[in-house]
Design an enzyme around this catalytic site. Structure first.
Site, short mmCIF file in Angstrom:
data_model
loop_
_atom_site.label_atom_id
_atom_site.label_comp_id
_atom_site.label_asym_id
_atom_site.label_seq_id
_atom_site.Cartn_x
_atom_site.Cartn_y
_atom_site.Cartn_z
N THR A 12 37.24 38.64 46.16
CA THR A 12 38.53 38.11 46.60
C THR A 12 39.51 38.12 45.44
O THR A 12 40.67 38.49 45.60
CB THR A 12 38.36 36.69 47.15
OG1 THR A 12 37.32 36.71 48.14
CG2 THR A 12 39.65 36.21 47.80
N ASP A 67 34.49 45.19 39.18
CA ASP A 67 33.67 44.29 39.99
C ASP A 67 32.36 45.01 40.27
O ASP A 67 32.35 46.04 40.95
CB ASP A 67 34.40 43.94 41.29
CG ASP A 67 33.56 43.03 42.20
OD1 ASP A 67 34.01 42.76 43.33
OD2 ASP A 67 32.47 42.59 41.78
#
Lengths: 398, 387
Positions: free
Chosen positions: A68, A233
């Protein structure tokens, strides 16, 4: 057996020719020094161009909010998502809807079997068939597009008292955080011309494999000056971190995400393991890695929005790490007190896990709610300031 | 039968198997020679000595650093020689593959990878292509003859996707430029058709007898390319037949830590392994027996056992080269299980740990790659080439 082995060794040697002599002649004639020099020049140029790019690594347990944060950064500092990209999330969002209702339905059956007050988890008769049908769909690898009919069925089931009771105990199952949001928006999600909003995309849960990266500059597209960051990520790897963590030696900073709302939840991978304890162990492990000796650590205590609602109802000390917690008041004061307690625990852990020679490594804690764009933007500006200050310090200019 | 009951049965069965294994291990140890030194685990070396086999004479003058390949700006993780011509491809943390001419030490190609986190690289049998893989969970193929783009980079000619975890190791099937085997953090190995990008077979994963943790290394049998061996974080090595994906042919136990590296012995009847438990072992492919353990106490700086990062056999198999995480690189005499040389003690040795090593096709040179960003080529002295 041994003698056979020794003989084999001899045979193997005599079979191979010495190609090196023949090759040496051939290679000596072809002088590639111009090509080699060109290659070296290009490597030097690329290395120089990359030198000022600050690498940031997102780490954290599953569902801690890393992805997110990643999406937020993309929305804030890059061009965001275009319509094609937004639409590419439709299958994911629909899958999330099916998965959620399946978890709730199957969970209600489980509670009905095992719980003393089983009757409150039993679906009403008219919803049983719908429940079975949706559970079957949810278990497939490929899901059908969410039609108005299916959305209606899901909504009916969601409103069933048994399901709502099950949802109240969602922390014992693996109900994703996006559950409520998607269930409240079923009509819109099933529209024939549905195009996901940015918020929908932020809530969407997908397991990426591999690594995702984005390059961005927080100052804004117009300004040429300012830092350039590359954010990675690696959330999608569900395996032994120790086998690849050393690849990240030399990154400027680790952004470690810890979902502080998870203190009463169990892992998806292991239903007997508390998520907060898992995060604690992971943070400890990452801090001790040799490859991060000189790396700055930015700790994001994430999902504060869920934390502040939960902490007044579920005491912190259900989690072993927080067992010495004593509430002092109520309402907002209590929430702040609880948060400060959790923050202090992480600080203590940091200093326990940091060897004396690493104590001057940068360590900052931020309270975040990854879904809140303004807050993420503000947080990142603070992170940026910290890192720029450190760079000047390293360069001897401060 | 309910899931809970099945689970219980599984746990009980596993406990029984482990207990039996423990008893087997103890029985074996009782039957073996012990002379108190590093070779106390196997009768293999005891027999060698009893037959009058002395350690091979191999000393500091027999291996000389003749080339230093400089150019990577990050740690070197992997290297591979071409099967014929003397070229080497190396992969580094700097996100590049570099192809070197080993004789002149000149670079012929530098490929900036789309995903910088590369862990492995390999040359195709015809030397025209290189494959690499890493954290992106994809194995990418580059054709060295393709025209470069405006930035001077080679475009990817094929991406082999399907793994759900990092690609730790890849190797082309010998003499088949179209087939490649990868090992992955998703606990499987895959046989790929490079031309179509399809997975031909998946070894492990859903099927039983697959690895139960990350797979770190593969080695294809040079004498029978239908067989390959894999090493994993589950502390085992497994033998596979590419024609039978549904189950491993055999599982090899013995190590007490991650099996970081596996390599077939030159005659294809045995294979070596290197592990996080600090030992290398030699296993017999057909019987499954552990033939030898190569273990020596290292000078442990912080009390931690150095783990084995990479191994390679000399062309006859008499020597086993093993690199460790504490910067040592031992040369073992495989028959008598004694260390005959530590590369660290030679001139021009690496300044960081060696992560990969490999012999040239003719066995006359050894290449090592290190976290010190360099590769080095070591030539065997004149009359030592046969070894």
């Amino acid at each position: 057996m041994l003698s056979i082995l020794v003989e084999t060794m001899g045979l193997l040697c005599s079979k191979k020719q010495h190609l090196s002599e023949a090759d040496a002649e051939e290679n000596a004639q072809v002088d590639n020094s111009a090509l080699a020099a060109e290659i070296e020049r290009r490597i030097a140029q690329e290395t120089k161009a990359e030198k000022h790019i600050q690498k940031l690594l997102l780490l954290g347990a599953g569902e801690s909010g890393k992805s997110t944060i990643f999406k937020q950064i993309k929305l804030l500092f890059q061009t965001g998502f275009d319509e094609a990209e937004l639409k590419s999330y439709i299958p994911v969002i629909h899958a999330n809807v099916y998965q959620t209702i399946k978890i709730l339905h199957d969970g209600s059956k489980e509670f009905a079997q095992n719980d003393e007050n089983s009757s409150k988890y039993v679906l009403s008769a008219e919803n049983k068939d719908i429940g079975e049908k949706l559970s079957e769909i949810g278990g497939r690898l490929d899901h059908p597009r969410l039609t108005k009919e299916l959305a209606q069925d899901i909504e009916t089931l969601w409103k069933d008292a048994a399901i709502q009771e099950t949802y109240a105990r969602g922390n014992e199952l693996q109900v994703p955080d996006c559950a409520h949001y998607f269930m409240e928006n079923l009509q819109r999600l099933s529209d024939v011309n549905y195009v996901p909003t940015k918020e929908d995309v932020l809530y969407a849960r997908v397991r990426t494999t591999g690594v995702v990266e984005i390059q961005f500059s927080p100052v804004g597209g117009n300004k040429k000056s300012g830092e350039v960051y590359r954010l990675f990520d690696v959330g999608g790897q569900r395996n032994e971190r120790r086998k690849w963590i050393h690849l990240f030696e030399g990154v400027t900073a680790v952004i470690f995400c810890a979902a502080i709302s998870e203190y009463d939840q169990m892992l998806f991978e292991d239903e007997n393991k508390n998520r907060m304890m898992e995060t604690k162990e992971l943070f400890d492990w990452v801090l001790k890695q040799q490859c991060f000796e000189k790396t700055s650590f930015m700790l994001f205590l994430n999902k504060f929005d869920i934390f502040e609602k939960k902490v007044l109802k579920v005491p912190l000390n259900v989690c072993e790490w927080f067992k010495d917690y004593q509430p002092v008041s109520t309402g907002k004061q209590e929430i702040e007190h609880a948060y400060e307690f959790v923050k202090k625990k992480f600080e203590e852990l940091y200093f326990q896990s940091t060897a004396p020679d690493r104590v001057d490594r940068v360590f900052k804690i931020y309270r975040t709610t990854a879904l809140d764009q303004k807050l993420v933007k503000k947080t990142f500006k603070l992170v940026d300031e910290t890192l720029r200050r450190r760079n000047l310090f390293e360069a001897g200019l401060l | 039968m309910s899931v809970a009951e099945l689970k219980e049965r599984h746990i009980a069965a596993t406990a029984t198997v482990n207990a039996l294994r423990e008893r087997l291990k103890q029985k074996r140890t009782l039957l073996l020679d012990t002379d108190g030194s590093s070779s106390c685990y196997s009768h293999f070396a005891g027999y060698a000595r009893s037959q009058g086999r002395t350690p091979v004479s191999f000393g500091p003058t027999d291996l000389v650093c003749c080339r230093i390949l400089q150019g990577h700006t990050g740690k070197v993780y992997s290297l591979d020689w071409t099967p014929e011509k003397n070229r080497i491809v190396s992969a580094s943390q700097d996100g590049r593959l570099i192809v070197w001419n080993a004789l002149t030490s000149q670079k012929t190609h530098a490929i900036k990878l789309p995903c910088a986190w590369v862990m492995t690289c390999a040359f195709s049998p015809n030397g025209q292509s290189v494959a690499c893989g890493g954290l992106d969970s994809v194995c990418s193929i580059f054709n060295l003859n393709s025209p470069v783009d405006k930035d001077g980079n080679l475009p990817v000619s094929r991406m082999l996707s399907g793994h759900k975890g990092y690609v730790s190791s890849c190797q082309y099937v010998p003499d088949e430029d179209t087939h490649l085997i990868t090992s992955s953090g998703d606990q499987t190995c895959v046989l790929w058709d490079v031309t179509t990008g399809q997975r031909l077979s998946v070894f492990g994963g859903e099927f039983p007898s697959g690895h139960t943790a990350d797979v770190l290394s593969v080695s294809i049998n040079g004498s029978n390319s239908k067989m390959f061996v894999s090493g994993s974080c589950d502390a085992t090595a497994r033998l596979w037949d590419t024609r039978i994906a549904s189950r491993a042919v055999r599982t090899f136990h013995g190590h007490e830590g991650d099996v970081n590296t596996v390599k077939f012995f030159p005659d294809g009847q045995r294979f070596g392994t290197g592990s996080g438990d600090g030992t290398c072992r030699l296993f017999d492919m057909r019987t499954g027996h552990q033939l030898q353990v190569y273990h020596q106490q290292h000078a442990a700086a912080d009390g931690e056992v150095p783990h084995v990062t990479s191994i390679a056999f000399s062309i006859s198999g008499r020597l086993l080269f093993a690199a460790y995480s504490n910067n040592d690189c031992y040369v073992w005499d495989t028959l008598v299980a004694k260390v005959v040389l530590n590369l660290r003690s030679l001139q021009n040795s690496h300044e960081g740990r060696i992560t990969c090593l490999g012999l040239s096709a003719d066995g006359s040179a050894l290449c090592t790659g290190s976290w010190d960003k360099n590769l080095k080529i070591w030539a065997f002295g004149g009359d030592r080439r046969e070894i």
